[in-house]
Design an enzyme around this catalytic site. Structure first.
Site, PDB file in Angstrom:
ATOM      1  N   ARG A   1       0.848  -1.189   0.000  1.00  0.00           N
ATOM      2  CA  ARG A   1       0.000   0.000   0.000  1.00  0.00           C
ATOM      3  C   ARG A   1       0.878   1.231   0.000  1.00  0.00           C
ATOM      4  O   ARG A   1       1.732   1.365   0.866  1.00  0.00           O
ATOM      5  CB  ARG A   1      -0.881   0.016   1.241  1.00  0.00           C
TER       6      ARG A   1
ATOM      7  N   ASP B   1       1.081   5.347   0.573  1.00  0.00           N
ATOM      8  CA  ASP B   1       0.344   6.333   1.376  1.00  0.00           C
ATOM      9  C   ASP B   1      -0.237   7.444   0.517  1.00  0.00           C
ATOM     10  O   ASP B   1       0.146   7.612  -0.645  1.00  0.00           O
ATOM     11  CB  ASP B   1       1.290   6.953   2.411  1.00  0.00           C
TER      12      ASP B   1
ATOM     13  N   TYR C   1      12.347   2.242  -4.253  1.00  0.00           N
ATOM     14  CA  TYR C   1      11.710   3.554  -4.117  1.00  0.00           C
ATOM     15  C   TYR C   1      12.706   4.633  -4.488  1.00  0.00           C
ATOM     16  O   TYR C   1      13.917   4.469  -4.325  1.00  0.00           O
ATOM     17  CB  TYR C   1      11.260   3.795  -2.673  1.00  0.00           C
TER      18      TYR C   1
ATOM     19  N   ARG D   1      10.542   7.550   3.933  1.00  0.00           N
ATOM     20  CA  ARG D   1      10.336   8.967   4.243  1.00  0.00           C
ATOM     21  C   ARG D   1      10.997   9.357   5.565  1.00  0.00           C
ATOM     22  O   ARG D   1      11.483  10.485   5.723  1.00  0.00           O
ATOM     23  CB  ARG D   1       8.843   9.296   4.262  1.00  0.00           C
TER      24      ARG D   1
END
Lengths: 253, 253
Positions: free
Chosen positions: B50, B52, B111, B198
Site C-alpha cells: 500500500r 500512502d 523507491y 520517508r
C-alpha cells in the site's frame, strides 16, 4: 532601476505570457506581484518572448523596474511571496546591464518538446508532455529534422497569426533523441516564428509514425505554405529552456 | 483468471492505495474500472504494497481476477478507458504465473525520493518533489546513508502505526545523488516498514543541512526509538519505482 529576472512557470493554468482580458496571464501575475514592491504602482514586465497558453518555461528571462536598494535574493523572495499560489517563480534576479533589453538583446533561444511515446496516457506527466501512442521512429525523425536546420523561409511552419515581418529564420539545431518512453526534441535559434517549434514537431511526428516519408519534411519547407506542413503539436509538451545573451547575463551564485 | 498489472499513478489526489470511507483511493478506482469488465461485479485488487496518500508510483504491481479471453493490451486499454480521468494508468498486463501473489511473491522493492534543493519553490514540480531551500551536502547525506544499509532493527524509522510484526529489515541500497538542483535518493530492500523511506530521508536531510553530524544517523538507528530520528519527509517526493519477483514477471513487449 531595471532588473533582469529568470522565471520558471507551469503554463497549464494560464492564457499565456501576455495579458488578456479574459483569464490570467503570466505577465499579469508578475506585474501584480511587482506592484507590492513599488508602492502599488503596476510596472510593465517584458519577456524575451511571449509563450502561448499551456507552454512552460524553465528559464524565461524578463525585465522590469524595481527599487535599486533591493538585493537580488530579496527581489526573488518578495516576488515569489506575492505570486503564490500561481505556479510562477523567480529563480534568479540581477540588475540589468546597461542598454540591455530582455527581448531585443536575446541572441539565442532554446526550446524543448517532450513526447510520451507509449500506449498508456501519462498519469503523472499530464499537461507536461504530448502523448503519442503509435511507436515513433526517432531516428527517422532526427534525420528529417536535419533538413530544417539552416537559414530558410519557414512560412510552412508559421502560425497564420504570426506578426513577424519576415518568415526567414536561421535554425541552429533541431535534434530528436529517445530516452526510454520519451522523445526529447531540442530546438535552438536566434528567434523563432509563432508556433514554429510546435509546427515542426507536428510534422516530424508524421514522419515518426511512418505516415510521411522523411523527404516530406524538406518538401513541406520548400512549399512555403502552412497547408503543406503537419498539424501544430499541443502546447503542454513545449518548454522554453533558456535565453542566451551576448555577453551572458551574470547572476549571483 | 488472475492477472498481474503494472500501474503508474499520481498520488496527489488520492487518500492512498487502500480503500477509505472518506475520499477516493487508487484501489477503488481500479476495482470500479475492473467491474466494467466483469459484468458489474467489483473484484478485490491487491497490490505489492500500500502506498500512502500523496505517494506516486512508476510501476506498482497489482493482481486481480479478469476474464481469461482478454488479451493483455485489451486489459490495459479497457481499464485505462474506465479509470479516466483519474490519474491512474495500466502500463502493462500479463496473466499471473502459477502460485504468484503480487504482495507475497515480491522479493525486491525500489523507491525513489526526489528533493528540489534551490531557493525558489517548484512551480512545475509541485507535489512531485520535496522543496528544501537550504543548500544540502549530498556527499555527507550519501555517506551517512551507508550506515543504514544492511540488516537492522529499523524501529527508529518506523511509523507508530506500522503493522509489521518485526522491525528488522534488510536495506540493500540507499544512495543520495545530486543532479543539478535535484537530490535523488534511491532505496532498495525486500520490504520496507511503514514510512521507512520517508523517515530515513527526513533524517538524512538534517545531515545535509549540517544540523546533524553524519554520526547522528547510526546513533538514531541504534536508539531503536522513533523519537531518536528526524521528521517524516513529505509524501509528494516519494515514488514507488519497481517491484521485483523471482522469476521476473514476463510482460509482452
Amino acid at each position: 532601476m531595471l532588473w533582469a529576472i529568470e522565471l520558471e512557470y507551469d503554463g497549464t493554468p494560464f492564457m499565456g505570457w501576455q495579458r488578456q482580458k479574459h483569464g490570467v496571464s503570466i505577465q499579469q501575475v508578475i506585474e501584480e506581484a511587482a506592484a507590492h514592491l513599488r508602492g502599488g504602482e503596476i510596472p510593465a514586465v517584458t519577456a524575451s518572448g511571449r509563450t502561448d497558453a499551456g507552454v512552460h518555461a524553465l528559464a524565461q528571462i524578463a525585465m522590469l523596474d524595481l527599487p535599486a536598494n533591493f538585493s537580488p535574493s530579496r527581489i526573488r523572495e518578495a516576488l515569489n511571496y506575492h505570486m503564490k499560489p500561481h505556479p510562477v517563480v523567480v529563480l534568479r534576479a540581477t540588475p540589468a546591464p546597461p542598454d540591455w533589453n530582455a527581448r531585443f538583446s536575446a541572441v539565442r533561444r532554446s526550446y524543448r518538446y517532450v513526447i510520451s511515446n507509449r500506449p498508456a496516457w501519462p498519469s503523472i506527466e499530464e499537461n507536461r508532455v504530448w502523448h503519442v501512442k503509435a511507436d515513433l521512429d526517432d531516428a527517422a525523425m532526427h534525420r528529417a529534422a536535419q533538413t530544417l536546420v539552416g537559414h530558410h523561409d519557414f512560412s510552412s511552419f508559421r502560425a497564420s497569426a504570426c506578426q513577424a515581418k519576415s518568415p526567414w529564420r536561421t535554425l541552429d539545431a533541431l535534434t530528436v533523441e529517445r530516452q526510454g518512453d520519451h522523445l526529447i526534441i531540442n530546438a535552438v535559434a536566434r528567434s523563432f516564428l509563432h508556433h514554429q517549434v510546435r509546427n515542426m514537431v507536428g510534422s516530424l511526428k508524421l514522419v515518426g509514425q511512418g505516415r510521411w516519408p522523411e523527404s516530406a519534411i524538406p518538401e513541406a519547407l520548400a512549399a512555403k505554405s502552412r497547408a503543406a506542413a503537419g498539424p501544430t503539436a499541443p502546447a503542454g509538451g513545449l518548454y522554453l529552456v533558456s535565453i542566451g545573451y551576448d555577453p551572458p547575463l551574470q547572476f549571483e551564485a
